[in-house]
Design a protein around this motif. Structure first.
Motif, PDB file in Angstrom:
ATOM      1  N   SER A 151       0.833  -1.201   0.000  1.00 55.80           N
ATOM      2  CA  SER A 151       0.000   0.000   0.000  1.00 55.80           C
ATOM      3  C   SER A 151       0.867   1.249   0.000  1.00 55.80           C
ATOM      4  O   SER A 151       2.030   1.217   0.400  1.00 55.80           O
ATOM      5  CB  SER A 151      -0.921   0.047   1.234  1.00 55.80           C
ATOM      6  N   GLU A 152       0.268   2.346  -0.435  1.00 59.83           N
ATOM      7  CA  GLU A 152       0.878   3.663  -0.344  1.00 59.83           C
ATOM      8  C   GLU A 152      -0.159   4.608   0.248  1.00 59.83           C
ATOM      9  O   GLU A 152      -1.284   4.671  -0.234  1.00 59.83           O
ATOM     10  CB  GLU A 152       1.321   4.164  -1.721  1.00 59.83           C
ATOM     11  N   VAL A 153       0.226   5.321   1.301  1.00 58.54           N
ATOM     12  CA  VAL A 153      -0.711   6.195   2.013  1.00 58.54           C
ATOM     13  C   VAL A 153      -0.047   7.545   2.250  1.00 58.54           C
ATOM     14  O   VAL A 153       1.151   7.617   2.551  1.00 58.54           O
ATOM     15  CB  VAL A 153      -1.117   5.577   3.372  1.00 58.54           C
ATOM     16  N   GLU A 154      -0.815   8.608   2.100  1.00 62.53           N
ATOM     17  CA  GLU A 154      -0.311   9.920   2.479  1.00 62.53           C
ATOM     18  C   GLU A 154      -1.172  10.458   3.615  1.00 62.53           C
ATOM     19  O   GLU A 154      -2.349  10.112   3.750  1.00 62.53           O
ATOM     20  CB  GLU A 154      -0.303  10.890   1.299  1.00 62.53           C
ATOM     21  N   GLY A 155      -0.581  11.292   4.458  1.00 59.29           N
ATOM     22  CA  GLY A 155      -1.354  11.841   5.568  1.00 59.29           C
ATOM     23  C   GLY A 155      -0.496  12.696   6.480  1.00 59.29           C
ATOM     24  O   GLY A 155       0.712  12.868   6.272  1.00 59.29           O
ATOM     25  N   ILE A 156      -1.156  13.236   7.510  1.00 56.79           N
ATOM     26  CA  ILE A 156      -0.515  14.093   8.502  1.00 56.79           C
ATOM     27  C   ILE A 156      -0.197  13.262   9.737  1.00 56.79           C
ATOM     28  O   ILE A 156      -1.023  12.480  10.211  1.00 56.79           O
ATOM     29  CB  ILE A 156      -1.438  15.265   8.887  1.00 56.79           C
ATOM     30  N   VAL A 157       1.010  13.424  10.290  1.00 56.89           N
ATOM     31  CA  VAL A 157       1.406  12.685  11.479  1.00 56.89           C
ATOM     32  C   VAL A 157       0.558  13.123  12.671  1.00 56.89           C
ATOM     33  O   VAL A 157       0.475  14.308  12.993  1.00 56.89           O
ATOM     34  CB  VAL A 157       2.895  12.897  11.807  1.00 56.89           C
ATOM     35  N   ASN A 158      -0.091  12.166  13.326  1.00 60.39           N
ATOM     36  CA  ASN A 158      -0.814  12.402  14.580  1.00 60.39           C
ATOM     37  C   ASN A 158       0.033  12.007  15.786  1.00 60.39           C
ATOM     38  O   ASN A 158      -0.004  12.666  16.827  1.00 60.39           O
ATOM     39  CB  ASN A 158      -2.113  11.581  14.624  1.00 60.39           C
ATOM     40  N   TYR A 159       0.783  10.899  15.624  1.00 59.63           N
ATOM     41  CA  TYR A 159       1.503  10.331  16.768  1.00 59.63           C
ATOM     42  C   TYR A 159       2.706   9.573  16.244  1.00 59.63           C
ATOM     43  O   TYR A 159       2.634   8.893  15.217  1.00 59.63           O
ATOM     44  CB  TYR A 159       0.581   9.390  17.539  1.00 59.63           C
ATOM     45  N   TYR A 160       3.837   9.702  16.965  1.00 55.55           N
ATOM     46  CA  TYR A 160       5.011   8.878  16.651  1.00 55.55           C
ATOM     47  C   TYR A 160       5.803   8.635  17.913  1.00 55.55           C
ATOM     48  O   TYR A 160       6.120   9.565  18.660  1.00 55.55           O
ATOM     49  CB  TYR A 160       5.905   9.548  15.611  1.00 55.55           C
ATOM     50  N   ASP A 161       6.123   7.365  18.174  1.00 53.80           N
ATOM     51  CA  ASP A 161       6.946   6.982  19.309  1.00 53.80           C
ATOM     52  C   ASP A 161       8.270   6.453  18.774  1.00 53.80           C
ATOM     53  O   ASP A 161       8.307   5.404  18.113  1.00 53.80           O
ATOM     54  CB  ASP A 161       6.240   5.913  20.141  1.00 53.80           C
ATOM     55  N   SER A 162       9.348   7.186  19.030  1.00 52.41           N
ATOM     56  CA  SER A 162      10.645   6.826  18.480  1.00 52.41           C
ATOM     57  C   SER A 162      11.188   5.530  19.071  1.00 52.41           C
ATOM     58  O   SER A 162      12.048   4.881  18.462  1.00 52.41           O
ATOM     59  CB  SER A 162      11.650   7.961  18.724  1.00 52.41           C
ATOM     60  N   VAL A 163      10.715   5.137  20.241  1.00 49.29           N
ATOM     61  CA  VAL A 163      11.204   3.907  20.880  1.00 49.29           C
ATOM     62  C   VAL A 163      10.568   2.677  20.234  1.00 49.29           C
ATOM     63  O   VAL A 163      11.260   1.746  19.802  1.00 49.29           O
ATOM     64  CB  VAL A 163      10.923   3.923  22.397  1.00 49.29           C
ATOM     65  N   SER A 164       9.243   2.650  20.141  1.00 51.46           N
ATOM     66  CA  SER A 164       8.556   1.485  19.576  1.00 51.46           C
ATOM     67  C   SER A 164       8.493   1.535  18.052  1.00 51.46           C
ATOM     68  O   SER A 164       8.384   0.498  17.395  1.00 51.46           O
ATOM     69  CB  SER A 164       7.136   1.387  20.124  1.00 51.46           C
ATOM     70  N   GLY A 165       8.540   2.756  17.487  1.00 53.57           N
ATOM     71  CA  GLY A 165       8.422   2.912  16.045  1.00 53.57           C
ATOM     72  C   GLY A 165       6.996   3.024  15.548  1.00 53.57           C
ATOM     73  O   GLY A 165       6.753   3.045  14.338  1.00 53.57           O
ATOM     74  N   LEU A 166       6.023   3.117  16.458  1.00 51.61           N
ATOM     75  CA  LEU A 166       4.623   3.225  16.038  1.00 51.61           C
ATOM     76  C   LEU A 166       4.348   4.626  15.502  1.00 51.61           C
ATOM     77  O   LEU A 166       4.571   5.622  16.185  1.00 51.61           O
ATOM     78  CB  LEU A 166       3.687   2.922  17.196  1.00 51.61           C
ATOM     79  N   LEU A 167       3.852   4.693  14.273  1.00 51.08           N
ATOM     80  CA  LEU A 167       3.510   5.950  13.605  1.00 51.08           C
ATOM     81  C   LEU A 167       2.031   5.930  13.265  1.00 51.08           C
ATOM     82  O   LEU A 167       1.533   4.951  12.705  1.00 51.08           O
ATOM     83  CB  LEU A 167       4.337   6.115  12.329  1.00 51.08           C
ATOM     84  N   GLU A 168       1.315   7.010  13.614  1.00 45.36           N
ATOM     85  CA  GLU A 168      -0.095   7.102  13.271  1.00 45.36           C
ATOM     86  C   GLU A 168      -0.339   8.358  12.454  1.00 45.36           C
ATOM     87  O   GLU A 168       0.035   9.461  12.853  1.00 45.36           O
ATOM     88  CB  GLU A 168      -0.965   7.122  14.521  1.00 45.36           C
TER      89      GLU A 168
END
Length: 426
Positions: A233-250
């Motif tokens: 998939s390819e998705v574009e959007g605005i960052v809501n949340y990012y945790d540099s430790v776990s790597g979770l990006l929303e």
């Protein structure tokens, strides 16, 4: 309206380019692509030239593609600024689904000699030329932090649509009376068809229905969720949340992806992943969810200005009543996208010392990651210091008062009751 399921079915059938093999008689951008494996693209149409569209930096030929909205064929032209989901292969689009934030009637109220434009009671920051109050429209864009829509495109419709649509996060959910709110809109979902799971506070939903006075009567409700992404998939959007430790990006609309050490960055770096930044993300499926293979920073006009960094972090004793989590007497929302670690889940949260990470949206403390923590003499906290308090913790030496009305990450000593020696966490 099973849009997401229809896309996945098309992909699973292994569709390659179909229909529309005729080349345009005019010189148009090349859409050649040696990869004939079907994949999903979600984003805004940057340009439309005849049957060619530019999305996420790629030109696609739409000749012969099926265009739909709310599971119904869409006959009106595609326009730049529309948010769409596209099934594509070999440089050709086979299925295009329109994904507006709002569908409804344009209204205007004069405020200080200017028009306050709204659709379904949601304010718009602009509408573009050629539209007027009473027009039926589709609105494409993103919600700005203050609740109004930062508009990409407002498209005038030829007639009244069958259903109105509103997308936003669920708040004030009342399961007894079958009501909730989407921003300022009251929704009655008695008898509505609910797709893809259970309603919860903070979940992003698409609601189709009819407007009866100031209340929307829902006929169908769809929930955004990770299962909507296929293998590629390819998705574009605005960052809501990012945790540099776990790597979770929303990204916006609760689209989550994992960032790993193998993720490639273009026009930016990992440390630039902050709320409000616009991205194009290539992802592949994995056992734990979509993984980002490439992230490109979009430095165009997509970025939301003055986007507040309202990520939070705290540790404390968790209290769970089977539906609501509280820490230090403050409520936190656990939804379908909350990630649990260390073997904990909704059934064993109560009574544990927890680390809770998340983001504040629409006044809701949305938990994105939660894990067991070890109680010690130090606390790392991120949030708003207000009236000498941070997440209901107070300092015995007034060190919190140095950061009054600031949202930041602090490292503090902790004696089991009070904080002291609070300083900015480097």
């Amino acid at each position: 309206m099973k849009i997401r399921n229809a896309l996945i079915v098309l992909l699973s059938m292994g569709l390659s380019a179909c229909g529309g093999g005729n080349e345009s008689s005019t010189a148009l951008p090349s859409t050649s692509d040696p990869d004939t494996t079907p994949y999903l693209i979600q984003g805004n149409l940057a340009k439309v030239q005849g049957s060619q569209v530019l999305i996420n930096g790629k030109w696609l030929d739409t000749m012969g593609a099926t265009v739909r909205y709310a599971a119904q064929p869409w006959a009106e032209p595609l326009q730049a600024g529309m948010d769409v989901s596209v099934v594509a292969a070999g440089g050709k689009a086979t299925e295009i689904i329109l994904n507006p934030l709002l569908t409804g009637q344009l209204t205007a109220t004069a405020i200080q000699c200017q028009s306050d434009w709204q659709v379904n009671s949601v304010r718009l920051d602009q509408i573009g030329a050629g539209l007027q109050a009473g027009d039926w429209v589709m609105v494409f864009g993103e919600y700005a932090p203050q609740g109004q829509v930062s508009v990409k495109k407002v498209v005038g419709l030829l007639g009244e649509p069958q259903w109105l649509e509103v997308e936003n996060r669920v708040s004030e959910l009342d399961e007894v009376n079958h009501t909730f709110k989407l921003g300022s809109i009251a929704v009655n979902y008695q008898g509505a068809l609910l797709e893809d799971g259970q309603l919860r506070e903070g979940r992003w939903v698409e609601v189709f229905g009819l407007l009866r006075g100031s209340q929307m009567e829902a006929r169908e409700i769809e929930l955004e969720h990770d299962a909507g992404f296929p293998d590629r998939s390819e998705v574009e959007g605005i960052v809501n949340y990012y945790d540099s430790v776990s790597g979770l990006l929303e990204l916006g609309r609760q689209r989550q992806v994992w960032v790993t050490n193998a993720t490639i960055f273009k026009h930016g770096a990992r440390q630039d992943l902050k709320p409000g930044v616009a991205l194009d993300v290539d992802m592949v499926a994995s056992e734990r969810g979509p993984v980002a293979t490439e992230i490109e920073f979009d430095h165009g006009d997509d970025q939301v200005e003055s986007y507040p960094n309202q990520q939070f972090k705290l540790s404390g004793w968790g209290k769970w009543d089977g539906d609501l989590l509280t820490v230090n007497g403050i409520s936190f929302e656990i939804d379908g996208l909350t990630r649990f670690k260390d073997g904990i889940n909704r059934n064993n949260l109560d009574g544990h010392w927890l680390e809770v990470d998340g983001v504040v949206r629409n006044g809701l403390n949305l938990v994105r990651e939660i894990e067991l923590d070890e109680l010690g003499n130090n606390l790392e906290l991120m949030g708003l210091v207000s009236k000498g308090s941070l997440w209901n913790y107070r300092s015995s030496d007034q060190s919190l008062s140095l950061f009054e009305e600031r949202w930041l990450e602090l490292d503090c000593d902790y004696d089991g009751n009070y904080l002291s020696n609070c300083r900015i966490d480097d």
